[in-house]
Design a protein around this motif. Sequence first.
Motif, PDB file in Angstrom:
ATOM      1  N   PRO A 194       0.842  -1.207   0.000  1.00 35.39           N
ATOM      2  CA  PRO A 194       0.000   0.000   0.000  1.00 35.39           C
ATOM      3  C   PRO A 194       0.869   1.246   0.000  1.00 35.39           C
ATOM      4  N   SER A 195       0.271   2.368  -0.385  1.00 38.14           N
ATOM      5  CA  SER A 195       1.027   3.615  -0.489  1.00 38.14           C
ATOM      6  C   SER A 195       1.063   4.347   0.847  1.00 38.14           C
ATOM      7  N   TYR A 196       2.228   4.656   1.308  1.00 40.46           N
ATOM      8  CA  TYR A 196       2.394   5.497   2.486  1.00 40.46           C
ATOM      9  C   TYR A 196       3.850   5.942   2.572  1.00 40.46           C
ATOM     10  N   CYS A 197       4.101   6.872   3.453  1.00 42.16           N
ATOM     11  CA  CYS A 197       5.434   7.424   3.640  1.00 42.16           C
ATOM     12  C   CYS A 197       5.811   7.301   5.117  1.00 42.16           C
ATOM     13  N   LYS A 198       6.998   6.798   5.389  1.00 37.91           N
ATOM     14  CA  LYS A 198       7.472   6.641   6.758  1.00 37.91           C
ATOM     15  C   LYS A 198       8.928   7.061   6.849  1.00 37.91           C
ATOM     16  N   GLU A 199       9.414   7.076   8.078  1.00 45.99           N
ATOM     17  CA  GLU A 199      10.831   7.328   8.307  1.00 45.99           C
ATOM     18  C   GLU A 199      11.444   6.171   9.074  1.00 45.99           C
ATOM     19  N   TYR A 200      12.731   5.993   8.858  1.00 52.62           N
ATOM     20  CA  TYR A 200      13.507   5.024   9.627  1.00 52.62           C
ATOM     21  C   TYR A 200      14.551   5.804  10.410  1.00 52.62           C
ATOM     22  N   ASP A 201      14.488   5.688  11.724  1.00 51.48           N
ATOM     23  CA  ASP A 201      15.441   6.353  12.608  1.00 51.48           C
ATOM     24  C   ASP A 201      16.706   5.506  12.671  1.00 51.48           C
ATOM     25  N   ARG A 202      17.790   5.994  12.114  1.00 50.83           N
ATOM     26  CA  ARG A 202      19.015   5.202  12.020  1.00 50.83           C
ATOM     27  C   ARG A 202      19.724   5.075  13.361  1.00 50.83           C
ATOM     28  N   ARG A 203      19.456   6.007  14.261  1.00 49.07           N
ATOM     29  CA  ARG A 203      20.080   5.923  15.579  1.00 49.07           C
ATOM     30  C   ARG A 203      19.372   4.902  16.450  1.00 49.07           C
TER      31      ARG A 203
END
Length: 439
Positions: A194-203
């Motif tokens: 499905p379409s969505y936007c997220k972030e990945y916290d690298r710390r």
Amino acid sequence: MKNKSRLHRVSVAASLAAICIGVTACGGEVVGKNSNSIEVVSGASVSGSGISQKKDKSSESMNDTKRLIAAIYPHTNSRFLYREKGGKIEQRDLEGKVIQSFSVPGLDTGGTYDEDEAGFEIEWVSDREILYNLYRERESEDSVPELWCVPLKDTKEGEVLDMAGAEKLFEDSAYDICVEYADSQCILYSTLEPSYCKEYDRRKKKKVPLDSSRPKARWYPRSVNGDVSKFIVHSFEKSKEEYPTGVYVHEAGSGKVEKINECYGSKWSQLHGTVSDKRFLYTELLQEPQVIGKVSYDIWCYDGETGKNQILLPEKEWRELAGDMEFQELWADGDRLYIEVFEEKKDGDHTAVFSCSLSDGKGLRWEEELNRYLHSYDDVYMIGIEAGRCFYEAGDYDGDGVAVIEDRYCYRFSSGENKKIEKSDAENWLWHWYCQDEE
């Protein structure tokens, strides 16, 4: 034929959007996709491995070629460009010459590469790293895309992949992982199904929502500029508490969104340009919720540095020039904003371009010379305006009235030259053309 033309327009425009956004600068300068990648170039070569710093006349045309390739090919840094080739990561210099190729960390092909069983796609390149999608079984419904990172090292022998430092960052159950922005602290990515936007916290090594106050909301990026961490998003679904209406700005790693404009419903679709590294252009806002299809084509400009959001070019003004021609696309390049419009006529579909100043929306004018060429073909597919050039595909109708698109063209605004693009030309590095030629 006309429906086919529409679909083609949508697909190539969407493909080019990831490239066009963030690769132009004021004053005709060209920058690359990522803030740590292509440095601003204005008549001089870029320093780094594989690139000559000589400024003699013989190098001037090649410097222009390097700048062009850097602008229209997405996977470049200040030294090289990278692409997928036969199950390996291929490294080329900015003249297009193959330097070397590398095995893909995490991709076990068993000695024989079958892209239906396993594969990868490069998503992000900077001076520091390469991010790529990895598929274990590409055609399997159980295949889960993984996002991997491999650091880049600049050695005496040139830039190489640091295999020992390669790592899997995360996986996602969606169809694909499309990296929109990355730095040392976070990765912004979107998915298709499905379409969505997220972030990945690298710390913290975990996925985080764009807005911590609405962790269940699904957002979709409408403007992503690889040179800056701010981008425009809107809610992907209709108005609910967790799916707010409107146009919002999110700064990577902030954990919040900021509303900058009204927009009712979930479908506002056009946002195609950035100028320098701070300004975003957008239009096509559904502003009257009770009137389905009541859309405003005022062209807005959001300044990511000052937070100022204002109409750059009112629809009323450009309608006085373009009449009832249908809006198609925005293209920001140099110091001009180009607006593509479309009109259906008995003798064919007519595409035309007009422009205005990016600083104040003034100086509205038809691009007469370009339009003369566009109107000389039965059907035209506009690819984009980039690095002082307009790229398009064009052809004529066959005996059955179907457009046969065979040729690619590049129009240069500075000289008025309209050039048919050959396979060996630098302009052919426009990514989807280049990929087609390699198939």
